[in-house]
Design an enzyme around this catalytic site. Structure first.
Site, mmCIF file in Angstrom:
data_model
loop_
_atom_site.group_PDB
_atom_site.id
_atom_site.type_symbol
_atom_site.label_atom_id
_atom_site.label_comp_id
_atom_site.label_asym_id
_atom_site.label_seq_id
_atom_site.Cartn_x
_atom_site.Cartn_y
_atom_site.Cartn_z
ATOM 1 N N ASN A 134 -6.664 5.897 9.895
ATOM 2 C CA ASN A 134 -7.939 6.316 10.455
ATOM 3 C C ASN A 134 -8.667 5.152 11.128
ATOM 4 O O ASN A 134 -9.210 5.303 12.230
ATOM 5 C CB ASN A 134 -8.808 6.907 9.337
ATOM 6 N N ALA A 193 -7.105 2.953 6.572
ATOM 7 C CA ALA A 193 -5.697 2.883 6.953
ATOM 8 C C ALA A 193 -5.521 3.373 8.396
ATOM 9 O O ALA A 193 -6.106 2.816 9.319
ATOM 10 C CB ALA A 193 -4.867 3.700 5.964
ATOM 11 N N ALA A 231 -10.586 6.872 0.669
ATOM 12 C CA ALA A 231 -9.574 5.859 0.351
ATOM 13 C C ALA A 231 -8.670 5.587 1.540
ATOM 14 O O ALA A 231 -8.194 4.462 1.733
ATOM 15 C CB ALA A 231 -8.747 6.299 -0.853
ATOM 16 N N ASP A 235 -2.952 12.691 21.570
ATOM 17 C CA ASP A 235 -1.683 12.381 20.906
ATOM 18 C C ASP A 235 -1.630 13.023 19.531
ATOM 19 O O ASP A 235 -0.555 13.235 18.983
ATOM 20 C CB ASP A 235 -1.510 10.871 20.757
ATOM 21 N N ASP A 245 0.809 -1.212 0.000
ATOM 22 C CA ASP A 245 0.000 0.000 0.000
ATOM 23 C C ASP A 245 0.846 1.267 0.000
ATOM 24 O O ASP A 245 0.488 2.269 -0.619
ATOM 25 C CB ASP A 245 -0.932 -0.003 1.216
#
Length: 254
Positions: A157, A155, A151, A143, A43
């Protein structure tokens, strides 16, 4: 009809070997003459390929020669032109990051996955969050935080417990990373036309970095994020495992 293919590969040995075999079998064309780019890697390499393809905007068909490969198709050497011809198209738009550092320097960057802010030291970040010029959160102690494209919603998220967004939803995810105060805030879903701004509070004491895919800016004071609808790149997925099907499957995964 014979397709003009360009083959790009990551530095991984298995990706380089795959490229050599595919070029020998199907031939290749320069990127500026290709009809389709075949990206071989994971990826991360798909993101690199999309960035490298910004000028040409040639459709990209990825095959996994990396690790996760959510954005990639399964690797296979046979019938590649037929697979590409039958592939389903997924059009994606990047985010524009405009960051201003504590020293006043300005840096821009594009992100196909997400723009993220992260604390640089042991101390939590303090962020003021605005949407379309209106302050929505005076102080988020965390943090970090991120804005993800559809898209990119599967990932970083997703790892931060943000929502998965279908590619055609025309939405963005605003997701906190390890929020301490307000502890129960889980983020927001925004229109794809929203403009998000983060102001770093106590920036000298609590330094924060901002990253748009591979572009990182240290010690930022303010970061603005918006979608670039004027940039549209096409990823190609096998017809039996389209991007939409992958997103749906991910939402029901255990």
């Amino acid at each position: 009809m014979t397709q003009r293919l360009a083959f790009l590969a990551s530095d991984r040995p298995e990706a380089q070997t795959a490229r050599e075999r595919l070029v020998q079998r199907y031939g290749e064309h320069p990127l500026d003459q290709a009809e389709v780019v075949v990206a071989l890697g994971g990826d991360g390499f798909m993101l690199e390929t999309l960035h490298a393809n910004l000028d040409a905007m040639v459709p990209v068909f990825g095959m996994n020669r990396g690790s996760v490969g959510f954005l990639m198709n399964d690797f296979g050497e046979d019938d590649l032109p037929a697979r590409v011809a039958a592939a389903d198209e997924a059009v994606i738009h990047p985010l524009q990051m405009d960051a201003v550092t504590v020293a006043g320097d300005r840096t821009g960057g594009l992100a196909f996955n997400e723009v993220s802010l992260l604390r640089q030291t042991r101390q939590s970040a303090k962020l003021r969050v605005s949407v379309d010029g209106r302050v929505r959160m005076d102080e988020l102690i965390c943090d970090g935080a991120l804005v993800a494209t559809p898209a990119g919603s599967t990932a970083y998220n997703l790892s931060a417990h943000g929502p998965i967004i279908p590619l055609d939803a025309r939405m963005l995810a605003l997701t906190p990373i390890s929020a301490f105060r307000p502890r129960r805030w889980r983020g927001a879903l925004l229109s794809h036309g929203a403009e998000v701004a983060f102001d770093v509070l106590e920036a000298d004491k609590r330094p924060v970095s901002a990253t748009a895919d591979s572009t990182e800016v240290r010690r930022v004071a303010r970061v603005e994020v918006r979608e670039r609808r004027d940039i549209a790149l096409t990823m190609l997925f096998d017809a039996n495992r389209t991007y939409h099907e992958r997103v749906l499957t991910e939402q029901f995964a255990g």
